[in-house]
Design a protein around this motif. Structure first.
Motif, PDB file in Angstrom:
ATOM      1  N   LYS A  46      51.007  18.175   7.184  1.00 38.43           N
ATOM      2  CA  LYS A  46      49.683  18.031   7.819  1.00 38.43           C
ATOM      3  C   LYS A  46      48.987  19.383   7.964  1.00 38.43           C
ATOM      4  O   LYS A  46      49.655  20.407   8.169  1.00 38.43           O
ATOM      5  CB  LYS A  46      49.844  17.456   9.243  1.00 38.43           C
ATOM      6  CG  LYS A  46      50.233  16.001   9.281  1.00 38.43           C
ATOM      7  CD  LYS A  46      49.013  15.109   9.332  1.00 38.43           C
ATOM      8  CE  LYS A  46      49.418  13.669   9.221  1.00 38.43           C
ATOM      9  NZ  LYS A  46      48.922  12.976   8.043  1.00 38.43           N
ATOM     10  N   ALA A  47      47.658  19.343   7.937  1.00 40.79           N
ATOM     11  CA  ALA A  47      46.903  20.547   8.237  1.00 40.79           C
ATOM     12  C   ALA A  47      47.142  20.905   9.702  1.00 40.79           C
ATOM     13  O   ALA A  47      47.237  20.018  10.548  1.00 40.79           O
ATOM     14  CB  ALA A  47      45.421  20.272   8.012  1.00 40.79           C
ATOM     15  N   LYS A  48      47.276  22.209   9.987  1.00 44.79           N
ATOM     16  CA  LYS A  48      47.591  22.635  11.358  1.00 44.79           C
ATOM     17  C   LYS A  48      46.307  22.641  12.168  1.00 44.79           C
ATOM     18  O   LYS A  48      45.754  23.670  12.515  1.00 44.79           O
ATOM     19  CB  LYS A  48      48.252  24.014  11.368  1.00 44.79           C
ATOM     20  CG  LYS A  48      49.387  24.201  10.370  1.00 44.79           C
ATOM     21  CD  LYS A  48      50.431  23.095  10.417  1.00 44.79           C
ATOM     22  CE  LYS A  48      51.515  23.313   9.380  1.00 44.79           C
ATOM     23  NZ  LYS A  48      51.989  22.092   8.740  1.00 44.79           N
ATOM     24  N   ASP A  49      45.877  21.436  12.489  1.00 49.65           N
ATOM     25  CA  ASP A  49      44.559  21.255  13.103  1.00 49.65           C
ATOM     26  C   ASP A  49      44.730  20.568  14.451  1.00 49.65           C
ATOM     27  O   ASP A  49      44.989  19.367  14.520  1.00 49.65           O
ATOM     28  CB  ASP A  49      43.707  20.396  12.152  1.00 49.65           C
ATOM     29  CG  ASP A  49      42.360  20.062  12.749  1.00 49.65           C
ATOM     30  OD1 ASP A  49      42.038  20.590  13.839  1.00 49.65           O
ATOM     31  OD2 ASP A  49      41.641  19.253  12.122  1.00 49.65           O
ATOM     32  N   THR A  51      42.624  19.737  16.533  1.00 49.49           N
ATOM     33  CA  THR A  51      41.586  18.746  16.868  1.00 49.49           C
ATOM     34  C   THR A  51      41.869  17.403  16.179  1.00 49.49           C
ATOM     35  O   THR A  51      41.185  16.425  16.433  1.00 49.49           O
ATOM     36  CB  THR A  51      40.178  19.229  16.442  1.00 49.49           C
ATOM     37  OG1 THR A  51      40.160  19.309  15.012  1.00 49.49           O
ATOM     38  CG2 THR A  51      39.841  20.572  17.062  1.00 49.49           C
ATOM     39  N   ASN A  52      42.877  17.385  15.324  1.00 55.31           N
ATOM     40  CA  ASN A  52      43.231  16.145  14.642  1.00 55.31           C
ATOM     41  C   ASN A  52      44.252  15.375  15.493  1.00 55.31           C
ATOM     42  O   ASN A  52      45.393  15.810  15.644  1.00 55.31           O
ATOM     43  CB  ASN A  52      43.824  16.490  13.268  1.00 55.31           C
ATOM     44  CG  ASN A  52      44.265  15.239  12.511  1.00 55.31           C
ATOM     45  OD1 ASN A  52      44.275  14.140  13.063  1.00 55.31           O
ATOM     46  ND2 ASN A  52      44.639  15.423  11.264  1.00 55.31           N
ATOM     47  N   PRO A  53      43.851  14.230  16.059  1.00 51.61           N
ATOM     48  CA  PRO A  53      44.771  13.506  16.941  1.00 51.61           C
ATOM     49  C   PRO A  53      46.064  13.100  16.246  1.00 51.61           C
ATOM     50  O   PRO A  53      47.121  13.022  16.877  1.00 51.61           O
ATOM     51  CB  PRO A  53      43.978  12.252  17.348  1.00 51.61           C
ATOM     52  CG  PRO A  53      42.571  12.524  16.988  1.00 51.61           C
ATOM     53  CD  PRO A  53      42.560  13.560  15.910  1.00 51.61           C
ATOM     54  N   GLU A  54      46.030  12.870  14.980  1.00 56.29           N
ATOM     55  CA  GLU A  54      47.242  12.462  14.260  1.00 56.29           C
ATOM     56  C   GLU A  54      48.276  13.598  14.273  1.00 56.29           C
ATOM     57  O   GLU A  54      49.456  13.373  14.555  1.00 56.29           O
ATOM     58  CB  GLU A  54      46.862  12.100  12.822  1.00 56.29           C
ATOM     59  CG  GLU A  54      47.894  11.212  12.169  1.00 56.29           C
ATOM     60  CD  GLU A  54      47.539  10.895  10.721  1.00 56.29           C
ATOM     61  OE1 GLU A  54      46.339  10.921  10.375  1.00 56.29           O
ATOM     62  OE2 GLU A  54      48.479  10.636   9.965  1.00 56.29           O
ATOM     63  N   TYR A  55      47.778  14.811  14.001  1.00 61.50           N
ATOM     64  CA  TYR A  55      48.656  15.982  14.041  1.00 61.50           C
ATOM     65  C   TYR A  55      49.224  16.150  15.454  1.00 61.50           C
ATOM     66  O   TYR A  55      50.428  16.340  15.648  1.00 61.50           O
ATOM     67  CB  TYR A  55      47.859  17.229  13.632  1.00 61.50           C
ATOM     68  CG  TYR A  55      48.573  18.528  13.872  1.00 61.50           C
ATOM     69  CD1 TYR A  55      49.565  18.979  13.000  1.00 61.50           C
ATOM     70  CD2 TYR A  55      48.253  19.313  14.981  1.00 61.50           C
ATOM     71  CE1 TYR A  55      50.224  20.175  13.232  1.00 61.50           C
ATOM     72  CE2 TYR A  55      48.912  20.514  15.216  1.00 61.50           C
ATOM     73  CZ  TYR A  55      49.892  20.939  14.349  1.00 61.50           C
ATOM     74  OH  TYR A  55      50.551  22.121  14.572  1.00 61.50           O
ATOM     75  N   ALA A  56      48.338  16.040  16.468  1.00 66.84           N
ATOM     76  CA  ALA A  56      48.756  16.260  17.862  1.00 66.84           C
ATOM     77  C   ALA A  56      49.779  15.225  18.307  1.00 66.84           C
ATOM     78  O   ALA A  56      50.766  15.553  18.971  1.00 66.84           O
ATOM     79  CB  ALA A  56      47.531  16.233  18.784  1.00 66.84           C
ATOM     80  N   GLU A  57      49.589  13.975  17.950  1.00 70.78           N
ATOM     81  CA  GLU A  57      50.520  12.932  18.391  1.00 70.78           C
ATOM     82  C   GLU A  57      51.871  13.046  17.679  1.00 70.78           C
ATOM     83  O   GLU A  57      52.911  12.798  18.279  1.00 70.78           O
ATOM     84  CB  GLU A  57      49.911  11.538  18.201  1.00 70.78           C
ATOM     85  CG  GLU A  57      48.784  11.240  19.182  1.00 70.78           C
ATOM     86  CD  GLU A  57      49.163  11.542  20.639  1.00 70.78           C
ATOM     87  OE1 GLU A  57      50.202  11.039  21.107  1.00 70.78           O
ATOM     88  OE2 GLU A  57      48.427  12.310  21.288  1.00 70.78           O
ATOM     89  N   LYS A  59      53.145  15.838  16.746  1.00 73.64           N
ATOM     90  CA  LYS A  59      53.743  17.004  17.390  1.00 73.64           C
ATOM     91  C   LYS A  59      54.340  16.609  18.741  1.00 73.64           C
ATOM     92  O   LYS A  59      55.464  16.967  19.073  1.00 73.64           O
ATOM     93  CB  LYS A  59      52.652  18.067  17.560  1.00 73.64           C
ATOM     94  CG  LYS A  59      53.117  19.413  18.007  1.00 73.64           C
ATOM     95  CD  LYS A  59      53.990  20.094  16.991  1.00 73.64           C
ATOM     96  CE  LYS A  59      53.325  21.201  16.240  1.00 73.64           C
ATOM     97  NZ  LYS A  59      54.280  21.955  15.394  1.00 73.64           N
TER      98      LYS A  59
END
Ligand SMILES: [Fe+2]
Length: 190
Positions: A46-49, A51-57, A59
């Motif tokens: 994933k892009a280390k973003d 603001t992207n909820p998919e990345y945050a969840e 993580k």
């Protein structure tokens, strides 16, 4: 590198734990290994973003899956023992020093495990001061003491006992105590 599932089928036949319960528990554990590997792979791609909820969840979820995997390994590895704790050994002495007596420690550990809710009871050793604590862990990832090492780990999710004991969690805890591999527990002590 991907984590590999460890084999705990040596525990089958342990008194107080049915084969059905243990096999179901091994399957649940394998799910945590699979999901830990899956999350690692997804997160690396994933892009280390932030603001992207998919990345945050993904993580946020990593702690749940990783600890679900590792705590089950500690748990299964501190089961399957036949011998009682050597009351004149290092661990018994440290427990008595920390809690007043071995019996006082055991009473506190059983009470921790009998608390309402799903989670884990863990005897920890603080890596800095060497002190011992009985700690409640909510689900798999909430409540860990930073830098402390798990010495004895007891699963008190309902899947760990309901097949054999229904809601009688104290009876399961008694069966757990009858099967602790104290050698494995002692070897974790510093
Ligand atoms: Fe479990």
């Amino acid at each position: 590198m991907a984590y590999a599932t460890r084999d705990y089928s040596n525990l089958i036949g342990m008194e107080g734990f049915s084969e059905t319960l243990l096999r179901n528990h091994f399957t649940l554990y394998q799910g945590y290994v699979t999901n830990t590997n899956k999350l690692q792979e997804l997160l690396s791609s994933k892009a280390k973003d932030a603001t992207n909820p998919e990345y945050a969840e993904l993580k946020r979820r990593f702690g749940f899956e990783f600890n679900g995997m590792r705590l089950h390994e500690y748990y299964f590895e501190n089961l399957g023992g036949k011998a009682a704790l050597d009351k004149s050994g290092t661990l018994a002495k440290k427990l008595a020093d920390a809690f007043g007596s071995y019996d006082a420690w055991e009473q506190d550990f059983r009470a921790t495990g009998a608390m309402r809710g799903i989670g884990w009871a863990i005897l920890y050793q603080d890596d800095v001061a060497g002190q011992l604590f009985n700690q409640w862990i909510n689900e798999h990832e909430v409540g860990h003491l930073a830098g402390c090492k798990p010495i004895l780990v007891m699963d008190v999710f309902e899947h760990a006992f309901i097949t054999d004991y229904g809601l009688r969690r104290a009876d399961y805890i008694a069966a757990f105590f009858n099967n602790i591999n104290w050698g494995a527990v002692e070897s974790r002590l510093k």
